[in-house]
Design an enzyme around this catalytic site. Sequence first.
Site, PDB file in Angstrom:
ATOM      1  N   GLN A  56      27.296 -39.146  14.364  1.00  0.00           N
ATOM      2  CA  GLN A  56      27.605 -38.446  13.444  1.00  0.00           C
ATOM      3  C   GLN A  56      29.300 -38.728  13.529  1.00  0.00           C
ATOM      4  O   GLN A  56      29.692 -38.527  14.453  1.00  0.00           O
ATOM      5  CB  GLN A  56      27.488 -36.911  13.544  1.00  0.00           C
ATOM      6  CG  GLN A  56      27.997 -36.058  12.673  1.00  0.00           C
ATOM      7  CD  GLN A  56      27.276 -36.137  11.290  1.00  0.00           C
ATOM      8  OE1 GLN A  56      26.347 -36.319  11.127  1.00  0.00           O
ATOM      9  NE2 GLN A  56      28.312 -36.144  10.244  1.00  0.00           N
TER      10      GLN A  56
ATOM     11  N   LYS B 172      19.968 -32.635   9.036  1.00  0.00           N
ATOM     12  CA  LYS B 172      19.292 -33.768   9.189  1.00  0.00           C
ATOM     13  C   LYS B 172      18.030 -33.709   9.947  1.00  0.00           C
ATOM     14  O   LYS B 172      16.914 -34.392   9.607  1.00  0.00           O
ATOM     15  CB  LYS B 172      20.181 -34.999   9.649  1.00  0.00           C
ATOM     16  CG  LYS B 172      21.166 -35.300   8.584  1.00  0.00           C
ATOM     17  CD  LYS B 172      22.324 -36.243   9.469  1.00  0.00           C
ATOM     18  CE  LYS B 172      23.516 -36.321   8.380  1.00  0.00           C
ATOM     19  NZ  LYS B 172      24.669 -37.154   8.957  1.00  0.00           N
TER      20      LYS B 172
ATOM     21  N   ASP C 192      22.942 -45.828   9.076  1.00  0.00           N
ATOM     22  CA  ASP C 192      24.078 -45.496   7.857  1.00  0.00           C
ATOM     23  C   ASP C 192      24.558 -46.475   7.325  1.00  0.00           C
ATOM     24  O   ASP C 192      25.255 -46.211   6.306  1.00  0.00           O
ATOM     25  CB  ASP C 192      25.203 -44.941   9.042  1.00  0.00           C
ATOM     26  CG  ASP C 192      25.245 -43.154   8.806  1.00  0.00           C
ATOM     27  OD1 ASP C 192      24.937 -42.625   7.600  1.00  0.00           O
ATOM     28  OD2 ASP C 192      25.785 -42.490   9.856  1.00  0.00           O
TER      29      ASP C 192
END
Length: 296
Positions: free
Chosen positions: A98, A54, A121
């Site tokens: 994460q 990422k 997200d």
Amino acid sequence: MAANIIDGKAFAAKVRGQVAEHVARLKEEHGITPGLAVVLVGEDPASQVYVRSKGKQTVEVGMNSYEHKLDAETSEADLLALIDQLNNDPTVHGILVQLPLPKHLDEDLVINSIAPAKDVDGFHISNVGLLGTGQKSMVPCTPLGCLMMLRDYHGSLSGMDAVVIGRSNIVGKPMAQLLLGDSCTVTIAHSRTKDLPDVVRRADIVVAAVGRPEMVPGDWIKVGATVIDVGINRIERDGKNVLVGDVDFASAAARAGAITPVPGGVGPMTIACLLANTVTACCRANGLAEPEGLTA
Ligand code: NAP
């Protein structure tokens, strides 16, 4: 009939190109550089790989990448304090924590502490509610990538019968909301669904997000249907470790009209959509026009 292969790798490269163009314009015309902060707690090897990837792709499209690596014993209070700091940092437009988090940390609490406008997200309860009510939201990356590929292949999805196999909060449920938003008739199937083969056989669009290697055989697929395989399963075959999806690719490709491969289908689209969400969040934060085609 041989199915068309929907090339997620090529599509993701195109999305990253669009993001990079928009980032360049934001810098040139407004002096703004979008920034994505990724928070990793602990040393889970798969998570470390994802976070590295990422960060690398964020920099490649011209955005700022901020990585925060915390040790596995980090307290909830310290993690929440970091998120609060990132929420208030005007150079950070997207925040991603994460998952999975170490067991002593409450994932829901942590995710819901991210400012919804920076929740790239799309897991914050506010974004889930906005998506469910058809309002502008941050959309979860994996289902957003699936939607982009479906729209690109079909144009309009209106009136199509869609079956989503899997009802997780990160894939199945938001995928169903997005398909409903595009006027599909949507069925969500899961482990308790009766006669799953029959349900799947009705579908013009099948999205499989289960996590069981090759569980959907070709004879469940309606001839000409479009199959989006979200599954990423590592199995051993002929003495080698290979990645397979939730769909038996060879038999499904013999009946489908179009299908995503694994690897090279949905997977690459997920990070591309994370970058797309970050640039969208940056534009919204600055009251600027959003790039077209990069959100739902
Ligand atoms: P998850 O949270 O484990 O959810 C799996 C879903 O599948 C559940 O809703 C479960 O039903 C359903 N299910 C399990 N067995 C079933 C069966 N025999 N028949 C019908 N439904 C069944 O998984 P997830 O996080 O959504 O991920 C699904 C897959 O996508 C995994 O392989 C994951 O690695 C992959 N994935 C890929 C990406 C990407 O970037 N490509 C991103 C995220 C996930 P119940 O709810 O009834 O238990």
